[in-house]
Design a protein around this motif. Structure first.
Motif, short mmCIF file in Angstrom:
data_model
loop_
_atom_site.label_atom_id
_atom_site.label_comp_id
_atom_site.label_asym_id
_atom_site.label_seq_id
_atom_site.Cartn_x
_atom_site.Cartn_y
_atom_site.Cartn_z
N ALA A 373 77.89 63.43 55.55
CA ALA A 373 76.54 63.83 55.11
C ALA A 373 76.04 62.97 53.96
O ALA A 373 75.60 63.47 52.93
CB ALA A 373 76.54 65.30 54.72
N GLY A 374 76.09 61.66 54.15
CA GLY A 374 75.56 60.74 53.16
C GLY A 374 76.58 60.17 52.21
O GLY A 374 76.39 59.07 51.67
N HIS A 375 77.67 60.88 51.95
CA HIS A 375 78.65 60.45 50.96
C HIS A 375 79.67 59.49 51.58
O HIS A 375 80.87 59.79 51.68
CB HIS A 375 79.33 61.67 50.33
N THR A 376 79.19 58.32 51.94
CA THR A 376 80.06 57.34 52.60
C THR A 376 81.14 56.80 51.67
O THR A 376 82.10 56.19 52.15
CB THR A 376 79.21 56.18 53.13
N GLU A 377 81.00 57.02 50.37
CA GLU A 377 82.04 56.58 49.44
C GLU A 377 83.37 57.29 49.69
O GLU A 377 84.43 56.85 49.23
CB GLU A 377 81.60 56.78 47.99
N ASP A 398 82.73 60.02 59.82
CA ASP A 398 81.51 59.23 59.96
C ASP A 398 80.45 59.78 59.01
O ASP A 398 80.70 60.69 58.23
CB ASP A 398 81.01 59.19 61.41
N ASN A 399 79.25 59.22 59.09
CA ASN A 399 78.19 59.61 58.16
C ASN A 399 77.17 60.55 58.81
O ASN A 399 76.02 60.58 58.43
CB ASN A 399 77.47 58.38 57.61
N SER A 400 77.60 61.35 59.79
CA SER A 400 76.66 62.27 60.42
C SER A 400 76.46 63.51 59.55
O SER A 400 77.17 63.72 58.55
CB SER A 400 77.16 62.67 61.81
N TYR A 401 75.47 64.32 59.93
CA TYR A 401 75.14 65.56 59.23
C TYR A 401 75.25 66.72 60.22
O TYR A 401 74.72 66.63 61.33
CB TYR A 401 73.70 65.54 58.71
N LEU A 402 75.92 67.79 59.83
CA LEU A 402 75.84 69.05 60.58
C LEU A 402 74.89 69.94 59.78
O LEU A 402 75.31 70.75 58.96
CB LEU A 402 77.22 69.70 60.76
N THR A 403 73.61 69.73 60.00
CA THR A 403 72.61 70.44 59.20
C THR A 403 72.62 71.93 59.50
O THR A 403 73.02 72.37 60.56
CB THR A 403 71.21 69.89 59.50
#
Length: 499
Positions: A373-377, A398-403
């Motif tokens: 969710a955005g925190h690729t670090e 991965d950088n997906s979001y489970l909104t």
């Protein structure tokens, strides 16, 4: 017979688990020999011998049952979870109350086609919606293009008095069902002003004669008029008749109840204190509330049982993390993440000390992926963790979001909100429906997910160097915009700050 089955499960699962533990120990030994890995081994060994997660789920779904936020069932569930946390020895066990504007109770929902012929229609009321007059009403049905609600209100609302509005997509090449959902809050009040009798809105998840319930809008929309879900075949029938120019008339009777005022709900909290940096916190959560057509075994009883099971594993292993692991069972998730958003507001002063929030709420399948969710670090660290564990399949990041899981409330506050993705192909069919029952859950999958939550949360809490960072509001906005989340949040009035 039931006890014999449980004993058989124990024998059948215990021996392979011991063999698996031996393999895992070997795998750990090849990769690293430091103290932290030894602690993970100990946790894995403990997990291979515990069977409590499924018993938690049995009690929650088959004894307590449905747990609609603000209901007596939800109160029973909160007290039950409180006792479980006390019994396993967690510290600072308590309830954190929050207020919801109105409580709601489902009554009867009936609909019958009376012209051009007679047919009982399969319908279910959405949550937090109003009622017809006592005894119901007879009304003509008119089509409304759900892809253009604002335009429909402007052009056609003057003709809606006494009508039932059947919302259908406009059959565009790229129908925006989400935008329609986001606009529903305004639409139901426009329909009320136009004196419409009711709204029929098909849930966009798969299914045939199976109806679903859910919120009309997000977050926490309260509809002044009835809004009902209808089985797909019956929706298609009404649409065909209307498109063919026939007069379609139905008798609809919806009798729900609202509380006279605000109701109290509660998040349930317990923790394992950190030994070195107790003010730094890893949140592990799920949502305790459910809808009321089934027993909430999958959505999200599975997550609740996995979280409690992970806490039980860690307590029995006696592993002590450097940072605090806080277990939180939220309520109000189904009405728009209300409990987790209340938690974030209440704990605003300690947001900088939240390492991350791991929230399980994606069905009844095995965990296969950790969306960042955005925190690729965090990606290199999670790949490191995958190298330390085995027996859980091919784990991905991965950088997906489970909104619109409770993890999202933390994402909006700049905290890494991680909702592990579970391989649950039937989840969309089951959730929010009468099919959400205990028989859909495999005990071995639940046990594995509880073990993985225990290992992952301990590994994060016990790292020598803190994992990740909490972002400023500006950086949070930049990343959400980059990842195309901003439009969704603005449509739902969740930006800025998710209040």
């Amino acid at each position: 017979m039931h006890r014999l089955v449980i004993i058989y499960r124990f024998i059948g699962n215990f021996v392979p688990s011991l063999l698996l533990c031996t393999c895992v120990c070997s795998s750990f030994a090849q990769k690293t020999s430091d103290l932290d890995s030894a602690l993970l081994l100990k946790i894995r060994a403990t997990a291979s011998q515990q069977l409590r997660a499924f018993s938690y789920l049995e009690e929650l779904s088959d004894i307590i049952g449905p747990r609609l936020t603000g209901s007596s069932g939800a109160d029973k569930a909160s007290q039950w979870a409180l006792r479980k946390m006390f019994d396993m020895g967690l510290k600072k066990v308590h309830l954190e109350n929050w207020k919801m504007k109105r409580g709601w109770q489902r009554g009867r929902t009936r609909a019958r086609l009376i012209a051009p012929f007679n047919l009982d229609l399969n319908v279910t009321s959405y949550g937090w919606v109003g009622s017809t007059p006592s005894g119901g009403v007879d009304a003509d049905v008119v089509l409304v293009n759900s892809d253009a609600l604002e335009e429909e209100v402007e052009k056609n609302a003057s003709r809606w008095a006494g009508k039932v509005l059947l919302l259908i997509p406009g059959h565009l090449q790229h129908s925006n069902g989400f935008k329609s959902f986001a606009q529903m809050g305004d639409f139901v009040f426009a329909a009320k002003r136009a004196r419409a009798a009711a709204i029929i809105r098909r849930d966009d998840r798969p299914g045939t004669m199976l109806t679903h319930t859910g919120p009309v809008g997000f977050p926490g929309v309260i509809s002044p008029i009835p809004v009902v879900d209808i089985a797909r075949e019956h929706e298609m029938l009404l649409e065909r008749l209307l498109t063919a120019g026939k007069t379609v008339r139905i008798r609809i009777d919806v009798q729900n109840k609202f509380s006279p005022g605000a109701v109290t709900a509660a998040n349930v909290i317990g923790e394992i204190p950190g030994t070195e940096d107790p003010e730094k916190v890893v949140v592990v959560g799920a949502h305790l509330d459910s809808w009321d057509l089934g027993t909430g075994a999958v959505d999200d009883g599975f997550g609740v049982a996995a979280v409690l099971g992970s806490a039980d594993v860690l307590m029995k292993s006696k592993a002590k993390p450097r940072r605090t692991i806080r277990f939180v069972l939220f309520t109000g998730e189904e009405q728009g993440l209300l409990g987790s958003r209340a938690y974030v507001r209440r704990h605003q002063a300690e947001m900088r000390n939240l390492v991350c929030a791991i929230v399980l709420d994606w069905g009844q399948g095995p965990i296969r992926k950790f969306p960042l969710a955005g925190h690729t670090e965090l990606e290199p660290a999670f790949r490191e963790f995958f190298g330390l564990v085995s027996g859980f399949g091919d784990l991905q990041v991965d950088n997906s979001y489970l909104t619109f899981t409770d993890a999202y409330s933390f994402t909006l506050a700049g905290v890494p909100g991680i909702a592990p993705w579970q391989d649950s192909p039937t989840y969309s069919m089951i959730g929010h429906s009468s099919a959400d029952t205990l028989d859909k859950v495999a005990p071995d999958i639940l046990a594995d997910n509880a073990a993985l939550l225990a290992l992952n949360s301990f590994w994060i809490a016990n790292r020598e160097i803190r994992l990740g960072e909490v972002w400023s509001p500006d950086k949070t906005r930049q990343v959400l915009a980059r990842d195309k989340q901003l439009e969704i949040l603005q449509l739902l009035n969740l930006w800025p700050s998710g209040k």
